[in-house]
Scaffold this motif. Structure first.
Motif, mmCIF file in Angstrom:
data_model
loop_
_atom_site.group_PDB
_atom_site.id
_atom_site.type_symbol
_atom_site.label_atom_id
_atom_site.label_comp_id
_atom_site.label_asym_id
_atom_site.label_seq_id
_atom_site.Cartn_x
_atom_site.Cartn_y
_atom_site.Cartn_z
ATOM 1 N N LEU A 271 0.813 -1.215 0.000
ATOM 2 C CA LEU A 271 0.000 0.000 0.000
ATOM 3 C C LEU A 271 0.846 1.265 0.000
ATOM 4 N N ALA A 272 1.878 1.308 0.839
ATOM 5 C CA ALA A 272 2.704 2.522 0.919
ATOM 6 C C ALA A 272 3.391 2.791 -0.414
ATOM 7 N N ARG A 273 3.889 1.739 -1.064
ATOM 8 C CA ARG A 273 4.546 1.925 -2.361
ATOM 9 C C ARG A 273 3.560 2.476 -3.394
ATOM 10 N N MET A 274 2.340 1.917 -3.433
ATOM 11 C CA MET A 274 1.373 2.368 -4.432
ATOM 12 C C MET A 274 0.858 3.771 -4.120
ATOM 13 N N SER A 275 0.677 4.097 -2.855
ATOM 14 C CA SER A 275 0.233 5.457 -2.519
ATOM 15 C C SER A 275 1.323 6.474 -2.819
ATOM 16 N N ASP A 276 2.581 6.082 -2.657
ATOM 17 C CA ASP A 276 3.685 6.981 -3.038
ATOM 18 C C ASP A 276 3.666 7.249 -4.536
ATOM 19 N N ALA A 277 3.343 6.215 -5.331
ATOM 20 C CA ALA A 277 3.256 6.410 -6.777
ATOM 21 C C ALA A 277 2.137 7.386 -7.125
ATOM 22 N N MET B 38 -14.730 -0.973 -4.145
ATOM 23 C CA MET B 38 -14.655 -0.005 -3.051
ATOM 24 C C MET B 38 -13.451 -0.228 -2.140
ATOM 25 N N TYR B 39 -13.064 -1.487 -1.935
ATOM 26 C CA TYR B 39 -12.027 -1.764 -0.932
ATOM 27 C C TYR B 39 -10.649 -1.304 -1.380
ATOM 28 N N ALA B 40 -10.231 -1.641 -2.592
ATOM 29 C CA ALA B 40 -8.909 -1.205 -3.059
ATOM 30 C C ALA B 40 -8.787 0.318 -3.055
ATOM 31 N N PRO B 41 -9.771 1.075 -3.576
ATOM 32 C CA PRO B 41 -9.670 2.538 -3.482
ATOM 33 C C PRO B 41 -9.650 3.034 -2.047
ATOM 34 N N LEU B 42 -10.421 2.386 -1.167
ATOM 35 C CA LEU B 42 -10.425 2.800 0.242
ATOM 36 C C LEU B 42 -9.048 2.641 0.864
ATOM 37 N N ARG B 43 -8.423 1.498 0.673
ATOM 38 C CA ARG B 43 -7.111 1.265 1.300
ATOM 39 C C ARG B 43 -6.042 2.160 0.687
ATOM 40 N N LEU B 44 -6.147 2.414 -0.641
ATOM 41 C CA LEU B 44 -5.204 3.348 -1.264
ATOM 42 C C LEU B 44 -5.401 4.766 -0.727
ATOM 43 N N ALA B 45 -6.661 5.170 -0.550
ATOM 44 C CA ALA B 45 -6.946 6.502 -0.007
ATOM 45 C C ALA B 45 -6.443 6.622 1.422
ATOM 46 N N GLU B 46 -6.626 5.579 2.191
ATOM 47 C CA GLU B 46 -6.153 5.563 3.581
ATOM 48 C C GLU B 46 -4.628 5.722 3.626
ATOM 49 N N ALA B 47 -3.926 4.968 2.779
ATOM 50 C CA ALA B 47 -2.463 5.065 2.741
ATOM 51 C C ALA B 47 -2.014 6.442 2.255
ATOM 52 N N LEU B 48 -2.756 7.006 1.287
ATOM 53 C CA LEU B 48 -2.416 8.340 0.789
ATOM 54 C C LEU B 48 -2.614 9.387 1.875
ATOM 55 N N ALA B 49 -3.684 9.276 2.651
ATOM 56 C CA ALA B 49 -3.915 10.216 3.753
ATOM 57 C C ALA B 49 -2.804 10.126 4.790
#
Length: 449
Positions: free
Chosen positions: A308-314, A335-346
């Motif tokens: 997650l951290a790697r993808m949110s950094d991208a 919904m779940y993949a966007p949610l977890r990516l949004a969480e990591a981005l935040a």
């Protein structure tokens, strides 16, 4: 709006320390079968919400399930949920972090309902730690046999399919947890339980929802089904209560839709516009399912969390500097993949206001009024050929009167929905509002895992 329709929200039990009116707002459906819609403040479907509040609320619901299965008292959330709902800085993350503390895994099968509760069901499964997760779907997928289907009461689109890649994971006598955003009458979950029990009898079911609106007759109906099937059925929710509806609610709702639609004008921000649309390569982990449409295991969650951290950094790098309000927008059942990516981005961008919501099939009336839950509406044509044609919607994405809009939008879509119809439809609407970044994930195909 509630006074126009004569609708009242009455609080009941508050096991999570908040009431019904804290968790939902009211909107009007464009649906002749049901006039009102309860719009959740913690689901991340119709209202852009801090993703840590969305995920934390799902984990809290999972904690209530865990406690009910063990016969224990649930771990209290403290003031975090109530404070996060009020927007107190730092409390959404604190709620999530409190509920992510390690706990013994619970073996179960968790089923989430499409389209609104797919990520909520994932979150409940995450909280249990040892659960197999599957959500229903309205998208037929070649190569996957239907395990069961059932009908959703009051819905504008009723057919649900269960399409597990490994049906044997369902054919076990472990607790089955059925997750939806709300329990209104409970008929949908009773239909599901009866269908599942006919295929494989089980000794324990738990129904979990953000809010429980059932009356005494509805609860008696659930108890009667449990007795008839020779099983045990429990229900848990973050809050309970009642929606008091006048007798003429359907007529009043349709009259209100007609009145407001007739006087509506095209908003300037609904024009087709020209900020840049770009794409980011997430490098989604090979073989990792994009969600629970065909099943999701604890080891899948572990693999996702490692990346997650790697993808949110991208995503953050592709957005560039200067963002202050970012929306991560998911795609209907995804919904779940966007949610977890949004969480990591935040987490990665603490100075940026990151919000999360998803597109939907549900037609809802938008009214630009501060006391109304759905203030703006972006309609666009379906871009998922497998799901069929029709109009789809993104709510509260364009700014309402007096609101500051998003200055970046990240749209997360699976490759089945990444079509020319997306480019010519929704993306043209989004890039009228802000620079838009598309992040595509691979939909699971037969034999890919």
């Amino acid at each position: 709006m509630a006074s126009r329709l004569g609708v009242r929200l009455l609080d009941g039990a508050r096991p999570a320390g908040v009431g019904l009116a804290d968790l939902v707002g009211l909107a009007v459906r464009r649906n002749p079968r049901r006039a009102h819609l309860l719009v959740s403040a913690v689901l991340g479907k119709h209202v852009p919400t801090d993703p840590r509040l969305v995920y934390g609320s799902g984990l809290l619901l999972g904690e209530l399930v865990r406690a009910r299965l063990h016969g224990d008292q649930p771990s209290p959330p403290g003031p975090f949920l109530a404070d996060a709902l009020r927007g107190v800085p730092g409390t959404a993350g604190a709620l999530r972090d409190h509920l992510r503390e390690p706990r013994p895994p619970v073996e179960a099968v968790v089923l989430g309902y499409a389209e609104t509760a797919t990520a909520l069901g994932h979150s409940v499964a995450d909280a249990l730690g040892g659960a197999y997760y599957l959500h229903s779907t309205r998208r037929p997928v070649k190569g996957f046999a239907t395990y069961g289907g059932f009908e959703e009461e009051h819905s504008h689109a009723t057919s649900h399919l269960l399409l597990p890649a490994d049906p044997e994971r369902l054919d076990r006598d472990v607790p089955v947890v059925l997750v939806d955003d709300e329990l209104s009458t409970g008929r949908t979950v009773l239909n599901t339980i009866e269908a599942l029990h006919a295929v494989r009898p089980r000794s324990r079911y738990v129904v979990a929802a953000l809010v429980d609106l059932r009356g005494p007759a509805d609860k008696a109906r659930m108890d009667a089904l449990a007795d008839r099937l020779g099983t045990h059925i429990d229900a848990v929710a973050l809050a309970a209560g009642e929606v008091e509806l006048p007798e003429e609610i359907l007529e009043a709702g349709q009259a209100l839709v007609t009145e407001i639609t007739a006087r509506a004008t095209r908003r300037p921000d609904e024009a087709l516009g020209s900020f840049e649309v770009s794409r980011v390569a997430l490098e989604w982990p090979a073989g990792l399912p994009d969600g629970g449409r065909h099943g999701f295991l604890p080891e899948h969650r572990d693999r996702l969390e490692k990346d997650l951290a790697r993808m949110s950094d991208a995503i953050a790098s592709a957005m560039g500097d200067g963002a202050s309000r970012v929306l991560v927008l998911g795609f209907e059942e995804l919904m779940y993949a966007p949610l977890r990516l949004a969480e990591a981005l935040a987490d990665a961008l603490p100075g940026v206001d990151v919000r999360y919501s998803t597109t939907t099939r549900s037609p809802v009336l938008a009214v630009d009024d501060p006391g109304y839950a759905i203030r703006t509406r972006l309609p666009f044509p379906s871009h998922d050929a497998a799901d069929g044609p029709g109009e789809r919607y993104a709510y509260n994405v364009s700014p309402a009167s007096g609101q500051v809009g998003f200055d970046r939008i990240v749209f997360v879509v699976d490759d089945v929905g990444d079509t020319p119809a997306l480019t010519n439809g929704l993306l043209r609407r989004l890039c009228a509002l802000a620079p838009t970044l598309v992040a595509a994930v691979p939909a699971r195909a037969r034999g890919s895992v």
